[in-house]
Design an enzyme around this catalytic site. Structure first.
Site, PDB file in Angstrom:
ATOM      1  N   HIS A  78     -10.759  -4.457  10.645  1.00 49.27           N
ATOM      2  CA  HIS A  78     -11.454  -4.359   9.354  1.00 49.27           C
ATOM      3  C   HIS A  78     -12.804  -3.663   9.485  1.00 49.27           C
ATOM      4  O   HIS A  78     -13.712  -3.916   8.694  1.00 49.27           O
ATOM      5  CB  HIS A  78     -11.653  -5.755   8.742  1.00 49.27           C
ATOM      6  CG  HIS A  78     -10.409  -6.364   8.189  1.00 49.27           C
ATOM      7  ND1 HIS A  78      -9.419  -6.883   8.985  1.00 49.27           N
ATOM      8  CD2 HIS A  78      -9.971  -6.529   6.916  1.00 49.27           C
ATOM      9  CE1 HIS A  78      -8.443  -7.355   8.224  1.00 49.27           C
ATOM     10  NE2 HIS A  78      -8.754  -7.152   6.966  1.00 49.27           N
ATOM     11  N   GLU A 125       0.810  -1.222   0.000  1.00 41.66           N
ATOM     12  CA  GLU A 125       0.000   0.000   0.000  1.00 41.66           C
ATOM     13  C   GLU A 125       0.841   1.269   0.000  1.00 41.66           C
ATOM     14  O   GLU A 125       0.519   2.233  -0.702  1.00 41.66           O
ATOM     15  CB  GLU A 125      -0.963   0.013   1.196  1.00 41.66           C
ATOM     16  CG  GLU A 125      -2.141  -0.934   1.069  1.00 41.66           C
ATOM     17  CD  GLU A 125      -1.820  -2.376   1.430  1.00 41.66           C
ATOM     18  OE1 GLU A 125      -0.660  -2.645   1.806  1.00 41.66           O
ATOM     19  OE2 GLU A 125      -2.717  -3.232   1.343  1.00 41.66           O
TER      20      GLU A 125
HETATM   21  C1  LIG Z   1      -1.769  -4.656   4.518  1.00 47.11           C
HETATM   22  C2  LIG Z   1      -2.906  -5.419   3.968  1.00 47.11           C
HETATM   23  N1  LIG Z   1      -3.230  -5.248   2.683  1.00 47.11           N
HETATM   24  C3  LIG Z   1      -4.250  -5.924   2.126  1.00 47.11           C
HETATM   25  C4  LIG Z   1      -4.986  -6.789   2.875  1.00 47.11           C
HETATM   26  C5  LIG Z   1      -6.161  -7.546   2.261  1.00 47.11           C
HETATM   27  N2  LIG Z   1      -5.796  -8.944   2.105  1.00 47.11           N
HETATM   28  C6  LIG Z   1      -6.162  -9.856   3.006  1.00 47.11           C
HETATM   29  S1  LIG Z   1      -5.526 -11.361   2.663  1.00 47.11           S
HETATM   30  C7  LIG Z   1      -4.738 -10.775   1.295  1.00 47.11           C
HETATM   31  C8  LIG Z   1      -3.915 -11.693   0.468  1.00 47.11           C
HETATM   32  C9  LIG Z   1      -2.726 -12.182   1.196  1.00 47.11           C
HETATM   33  O1  LIG Z   1      -2.109 -13.150   0.440  1.00 47.11           O
HETATM   34  P1  LIG Z   1      -1.014 -14.116   1.040  1.00 47.11           P
HETATM   35  O2  LIG Z   1      -0.011 -13.344   1.792  1.00 47.11           O
HETATM   36  O3  LIG Z   1      -0.513 -14.944  -0.069  1.00 47.11           O
HETATM   37  O4  LIG Z   1      -1.795 -15.013   2.106  1.00 47.11           O
HETATM   38  P2  LIG Z   1      -2.968 -16.040   1.854  1.00 47.11           P
HETATM   39  O5  LIG Z   1      -4.239 -15.263   2.016  1.00 47.11           O
HETATM   40  O6  LIG Z   1      -2.799 -16.638   0.531  1.00 47.11           O
HETATM   41  O7  LIG Z   1      -2.851 -17.038   2.960  1.00 47.11           O
HETATM   42  C10 LIG Z   1      -4.993  -9.431   1.110  1.00 47.11           C
HETATM   43  C11 LIG Z   1      -4.495  -8.633   0.000  1.00 47.11           C
HETATM   44  C12 LIG Z   1      -4.648  -6.929   4.236  1.00 47.11           C
HETATM   45  N3  LIG Z   1      -5.329  -7.715   5.050  1.00 47.11           N
HETATM   46  N4  LIG Z   1      -3.595  -6.249   4.750  1.00 47.11           N
END
Ligand SMILES: Cc1ncc(C[n+]2csc(CCOP(=O)(O)OP(=O)(O)O)c2C)c(N)n1
Ligand SMILES: Cc1ncc(C[n+]2csc(CCOP(=O)(O)OP(=O)(O)O)c2C)c(N)n1
Ligand SMILES: [Mg+2]
Ligand SMILES: [Mg+2]
Lengths: 317, 340, 317, 340
Positions: D142, D73
């Site tokens: 959230h 971000e």
């Molecule tokens: C700083 C931040 N940006 C965006 C999000 C929204 N978000 C939640 S899960 C996710 C994907 C994360 O992917 P990954 O690290 O591969 O973990 P996975 O969900 O696949 O276990 C996003 C973008 C968040 N929670 N925190």
């Protein structure tokens, strides 16, 4: 690739930067300039060599230690001095002071006082060039301490992922404030971080203005050709304190002296001599630069301060 | 700047110290008392901090107690949180309050919420020391005052001392508090001097101080803006108006009782701070006071605060954007004169 | 190094996680649980294998996709189910819900809904162990998408610099939400980022619970011995959507099917069979786990909701 | 969820659309009109955004106009700033307002200050779309509402629409505005429906709307809390009290004129929002109203807002922390009944 500029011209720019910095230090001492002051004395070759490899429409972002880069990108001495004297004729109308210098007309799109924060902005400028079909490049200056900041990582990841025309220029001056580089990270060569983003890295002697020009010009050529970003680590040293008032208890006099012997102005002067450029030509530069600064300072002093009634102007368009 | 040797904890009496020395002494005494107190921050080690606050502590306590960090505010605030929830009492130095925005996620989404979201399992004895405000010419990114943010997001206590003695006493209380405390210093106060007790100096969080008693108008402030409040009180006194000046010292929890008692007496209130007026802490004070003491008020509460512009570099612009003594006097005149 | 646990025990934990996740999905469907739900179905071997290599006093931080890790670290099923039903008997007294599970008594010191934010907290827990002279280690789970976030970088830099006893456990499940890993970064193996911090990296088949145990145990042994952090990249796949309600238009059915064939429970079951463990022993586990969950759910349903009058309790100590 | 094809810009008349569809249409029309409008964010490309807001735009405009970013971000807000100051008009999606703290340095130390610190050289036509508030059970990280932060730090305009029609009109105006605009959506509004004009729908920033006229008490709100304000007005109407309900729509610049006209008429004001009360935007409203209309007020301005606790998970705790219709009614009763 463009041909390397005349060393005498590069030297002139370095002298200009050095003399402006010295003048600013005096202005701080007398209280005419104020706030905080981060000089780039000893690092003139990085700003000068790097900006010499750029076109007028290429953009740069700078740090709080950015006077040199701003001048090297073509901002007139007067606009910088007037800014630091808090005058309406300063490049930012007295709103920025030392740390935040901007001159859009010269491609200085941002200087920031927040470590590493200019890097993603430059990535955006590079994305902008890509989207508009321009072969313009964006160059961003940052320090050795900045490579431990989160946005360094985020910005380089985007630059590598999108193969953007951005040059990531790290001025490794051996210290982040009072802390030696190697107390901030465990890797030897900062430039090795490029591999984490598939960005090629190159180390260069940051006190050799021609060497700096050469690696930057190569990176610029790569970027213009659509081959993506380059991470440059220029090894250099700041010969003064981190900021005005820093008494430098954290480093040995020897160390400073050994770097003084490699002062980028000295390096360039001896090379000029080798190439047969006469002492008079070099001396003339000194005089001309002094005269330029004297005139600029006089004009800045005569210029009006911004009007208090306009203090909240320019917050919103 | 040379520092007197910090006083021994058992030594009685008061000495004149600078604000920076008082904090240094407060830190040192707490570190001697409690081995769980550790410091983290940039250039706080052998250099002693860019504002000299941690001088001598690295030499005395070593690198396991005074931890120099990389320039990674999000990272080391997160690390401090990890320390706090596993038995340590970290005191973090954020070199400038402006860097709160770099570490915002850890500060506000994690540190402040850590206890609540665990249903009370986690205790978070973590102090963030930072310094705010203007000392002239540091411009937009090094002159902010962000207390409203720490007050808005639940979980933080917020302290903003105005004198060396208060700084020491409130810091020691903050370090012993089991909650996250934002300890907001002011860069232009560091070299101001005042009487400071030797040895343990605990001042309770959440207690305001009547800095100057008066009957005609209540002027409420904190941190360096106390200078404006007291300066204005002098000017008003010369006009025959007795201002009661209150130093909040702690913004959260707020000593509303002391405020209301004063406002009920004077029927007029002026709040003064260096942070931006819009959504600043003064708005909260005005809202609270009118909620609780509306029918005691003779005039609308006035706010004296920074204009809605970033802090500019040039001296006269900065003066125009930040509140001045004259502005406080004018606000007092408004509450005193304005009758329908 | 400790001896590898009995595969049947690891299998039992994986079944427990799978069945809890399935039950939670049903509870969401019926509205008994609510908010957001990120299942780790298909990833049970990572949580199970990694936590099996830890001692009770070792700590972990988890993500919003953390039910599996929390269970694997020893938090009772009932404490998790009650939390997701918003009960006072939940591990966080109904304050956290799915994404923020904590149980200090089991070393689950933080789960966070912010991508990558648990990493620096784990670095702090590792620093804490170091300062207190304990040989405790801290393990932090994060996803493939998290490696592009600033604090990942900052935390790994500190971990490498201070050689902290921390295990950086990346569950590469091929997607960050709906975006394939390789649209987020240009490097092939995420684990190569370790080199930027002098942290050794290792890739492991994340669907092989014993392999996961082995690499984690090695990393833990290194950490306890004072040799510093290890970055582990466990290759795996989530077999359900990113969150409850995700219809997964972004991936081909083939792809999902090919990973289903490598379901970590299947892998473990066939290995058990190879080793001569009878179908009845395996079947008994299913039954016992179902009974455990039934009982836990019944208790959770019978438990009181938190009292509205206590809504602001636990903000301050 | 299926989306009706966005209306052609020249087509007249209104249709019923959801809030999400209205924003989608607003984005689409602006992208058709102005090639400098580009979108950046996580999962906004072929997936169309986790709240479906950007559906179809990637297919229509391609990857140079709808840019899927890594989870970075701070990085991509910074990149958007770089785009904005070099000729583009980026619209950034921050998936949850809570991530404002991750990108805080770029948002507040850079984007908001960029124009001022350059002495007006830079123009920053950058919109941050994000979504706030509770939709039930998303808990502390959230469910936040951070409008006060965007209002406090100079440089941002702040918009918080409550209806699909307003959302489209204000978004189009925000995109054409030459300043940074925080466009604050509410996650629980996305699938609410309302009339939306086809084609260009410009609503000026800074104009409030009288959502329900009345004489007895002014209830001021915005975003999803308008439901509470209007719900309370119904309850009050049944008691014979006519509440005038004002939807601010834009918090900065604020339409103080419309507010004051109403308060001068009713002499009583209640402000309602979902953000935390302490230092929330309601404090600013209360402070402003009492400053400007003190002598017109019959009772102290009341604030209805979230308690000083993180948003909890459990339904009944969440209900206790966040404001409800009953709380607004009770506040109205207080301003109506409380006479000294
Ligand atoms: C700083 C931040 N940006 C965006 C999000 C929204 N978000 C939640 S899960 C996710 C994907 C994360 O992917 P990954 O690290 O591969 O973990 P996975 O969900 O696949 O276990 C996003 C973008 C968040 N929670 N925190
Ligand atoms: C995010 C952030 N953290 C801390 C600071 C305070 N600070 C200013 S300069 C500096 C050192 C930066 O070192 P380096 O990147 O090596 O640049 P140099 O000053 O040597 O040119 C620090 C820590 C800052 N401005 N921004
Ligand atoms: Mg440096
Ligand atoms: Mg993933």
């Amino acid at each position: 690739m463009a041909t390397r500029p005349d060393l005498l011209d590069l030297y002139r720019m370095m002298v200009r930067i050095r003399r402006v910095e010295e003048r600013l230090e005096a202005l701080f001492r007398s209280g005419e300039a104020y706030g905080s002051l981060h000089l780039c004395i000893g690092q003139e070759a990085t700003a000068t060599g790097a900006c010499a490899a750029l076109r007028a429409d290429d953009t740069i972002t700078c740090t709080y230690r950015g006077h040199g880069a701003v001048l090297a990108k073509g901002v007139p001495v007067g606009a910088v001095l007037a800014e630091l004297l808090g005058r309406e004729t300063g490049c930012c109308r007295g709103r920025s002071g030392s740390m935040l210098l901007t001159d859009l007309s010269r491609g200085v799109i941002f200087s920031t006082g927040i470590v590493a924060a200019g890097i993603p902005i430059a990535v955006g400028a590079a994305l902008s060039a890509r989207l508009s079909g321009s072969d313009r490049v964006a160059l961003t200056f940052f320090g050795d301490g900045a490579v431990n900041q989160g946005v360094f990582h985020e910005a380089l990841n985007m630059a590598g992922l999108w193969k953007l025309p951005v040059i990531l220029f790290c001025e490794n001056n051996q210290y982040a404030e009072m802390t030696p580089t190697h107390e901030g990270t465990s890797i030897e060569r900062l430039v090795d971080r490029g591999a984490a983003y598939r960005i090629p890295g190159v180390v260069v002697d940051g006190n050799d203005v021609e060497a700096v020009y050469d690696v930057t010009a190569a990176a610029v050529a790569r970027a213009r050709a659509g081959e993506g970003p380059t991470l440059i680590e220029a090894t250099t040293y700041r010969l003064t304190g981190h900021m005005f008032g820093d008494t430098q208890p954290y480093r040995a006099k020897d160390e400073v002296e050994s770097w003084k012997a490699r002062d980028p102005l000295l390096v360039a002067r001896s090379r000029l001599q080798e190439r047969g450029v006469g002492a008079d030509a070099v001396g003339r530069i000194e005089e001309e630069v002094e005269a330029e600064i004297d005139a600029a300072l006089e004009a800045a002093r005569a210029a009006p301060e911004p009007r208090a009634e306009e203090a909240t102007q320019y917050v919103y368009a | 700047m040379s520092m007197p040797k910090a006083a021994v904890a058992t030594e009685a009496g008061e000495r004149v110290l600078t604000f920076a020395q008082a904090i240094n002494e407060g830190l040192r005494e707490e570190m001697v008392r409690d081995p769980r107190v550790v410091l983290l921050g940039e250039d706080i080690g052998s250099y002693g901090g860019v504002f000299t606050v941690t001088r001598g502590l690295f030499a005395e306590f070593g690198r396991n107690r005074v931890i120099d960090t990389p320039i990674s505010e999000g990272g080391f605030v997160g690390a401090a949180l990890g320390l706090a929830i596993t038995g340590y009492r970290p005191v973090v130095e954020l070199m400038f309050t402006d860097f709160v925005f770099v570490a915002g996620d850890q500060l506000f989404n994690h540190v402040g919420k850590a206890r609540y979201i665990s249903g009370g399992q986690r205790t978070v004895p973590l102090v963030v020391r930072t310094q705010q405000g203007s000392s002239g010419g540091k411009a937009a990114q090094h002159s902010q005052s962000l207390e409203a943010l720490f007050c808005h997001i639940p979980g933080w206590k917020v302290v903003a001392p105005s004198t060396p003695g208060d700084a020491k006493g409130l810091l020691q209380a903050a370090i012993r508090d089991d909650n996250p405390v934002a300890f907001l210093e002011h860069k232009a106060l560091y070299f101001t001097k005042g009487m400071v007790p030797a040895g343990e100096t605990l001042l309770p969080l959440g207690k305001a101080r009547i800095a100057r008693p008066g009957e005609d108008v209540t002027v409420i402030s904190y941190s360096k803006s106390m200078e404006l409040a007291l300066g204005a009180a002098e000017v008003l006194a010369a006009e025959g108006v007795q201002a009661e000046v209150i130093d909040l010292r702690t913004l959260k929890p707020l000593d509303l009782e002391t405020l209301l008692a004063s406002v009920r007496k004077t029927s007029r209130a002026v709040v003064v701070h260096e942070a931006h007026r819009v959504c600043g802490f003064g708005a909260e004070l005005a809202a609270l006071i009118q909620e609780a003491a509306f029918f005691d008020l003779e005039a609308p509460i006035q706010r004296v605060a920074a204009e809605d512009a970033p802090v500019p570099y040039s001296r006269n612009l900065e003066r125009a954007v930040l509140p001045q003594v004259d502005d406080v006097v004018a606000a007092a005149h408004r509450v005193l004169e304005r009758r329908p």
